[in-house]
Write an enzyme that holds these catalytic residues in place. Sequence first.
Site, mmCIF file in Angstrom:
data_model
loop_
_atom_site.group_PDB
_atom_site.id
_atom_site.type_symbol
_atom_site.label_atom_id
_atom_site.label_comp_id
_atom_site.label_asym_id
_atom_site.label_seq_id
_atom_site.Cartn_x
_atom_site.Cartn_y
_atom_site.Cartn_z
ATOM 1 N N CYS A 135 0.867 -1.176 0.000
ATOM 2 C CA CYS A 135 0.000 0.000 0.000
ATOM 3 C C CYS A 135 0.905 1.228 0.000
ATOM 4 O O CYS A 135 1.717 1.399 0.915
ATOM 5 C CB CYS A 135 -0.889 -0.020 1.239
ATOM 6 S SG CYS A 135 -1.862 1.496 1.509
ATOM 7 N N CYS B 110 -0.555 3.882 -6.463
ATOM 8 C CA CYS B 110 -1.456 3.165 -5.550
ATOM 9 C C CYS B 110 -1.612 1.761 -6.099
ATOM 10 O O CYS B 110 -1.834 1.595 -7.315
ATOM 11 C CB CYS B 110 -2.809 3.872 -5.464
ATOM 12 S SG CYS B 110 -4.095 2.951 -4.561
#
Length: 297
Positions: free
Chosen positions: A91, A197
């Site tokens: 992440c 992302c």
Amino acid sequence: MKIAEKCENFSSARPQTPDFSRSVCLFDSGIGGLNVLFACRRILPDEKFVYYGDNERAPYGNLPEEAVKAYVYEAAETLTEYRPKALVLACNTATAHCARALHSMYPFPIIGSYPPLLSAGKHGGEGLVLVTRSTYSSEFFASLLRRARTLYPAVRFLPYPCDDLAAIIEDTNGRGSAKLYTSGLPARKFSFVVLGCTHYAYVKKAIADFYGCPVYDGNERTARRLACILASRRVKSGEGKADNGGTEKSAYCVTIPDHNVDFSEENVSSDGKVLFVGSGKRKNKDFYEHSFVDTLS
């Protein structure tokens, strides 16, 4: 209870099959990190993995920094119970806010996920960098951007915070129409696009078609960095020494409780290589099975 006794009790009390202690652990707020998991499985086919997905609170991209830190530290503490060989922050937002602190908190390697600015920048031109709002506002990302601009002064890196894209991908499993994912993006030409992302990799093709240029994500690079770190520490198959010269086993035993370690077979992938934990364990397991297992077998 003495540490040695605690370690012995831990070994005898936990089911031996399936056993995911001394696995590589991965964390993400939702399905995005499964892209990193897939790359890790392909590059490290003999490793076992524990995947923690916090899907109920996904995505983290619009959360304040303190909330991100609280959730990531909570997940990291849970994952220490599996005595990980390494923890992969699959992440970018978690990496931006927490990687540095986690390095100082735990004895095992912490591998973050980064927008591949340097890899993309070497091709020149003008690049769009898609990130979450929380990553966009972080000092970590600002530092990474400064470094890229210093190394490639002729390249223009244009960061763009996507407030809704990760949430849309999480809600639709990345299976919606291309327009659904590209309608909120800047409508102009770029030489390349960088995905900051892990969720965005699901719509990489849609973004590439929309802009008609190369699109870069860092998932495989993260997996290769993990492979290099594991090789350098000689901890594949659970063997090796800690950097401090002692066995790693003693370093982990002090944080392992005698309960709450989930080895449930129902949460293990059909290939036997991944244990899914966290609030999104069922969703992530199903997604992994339907999206990845067939291509890995």
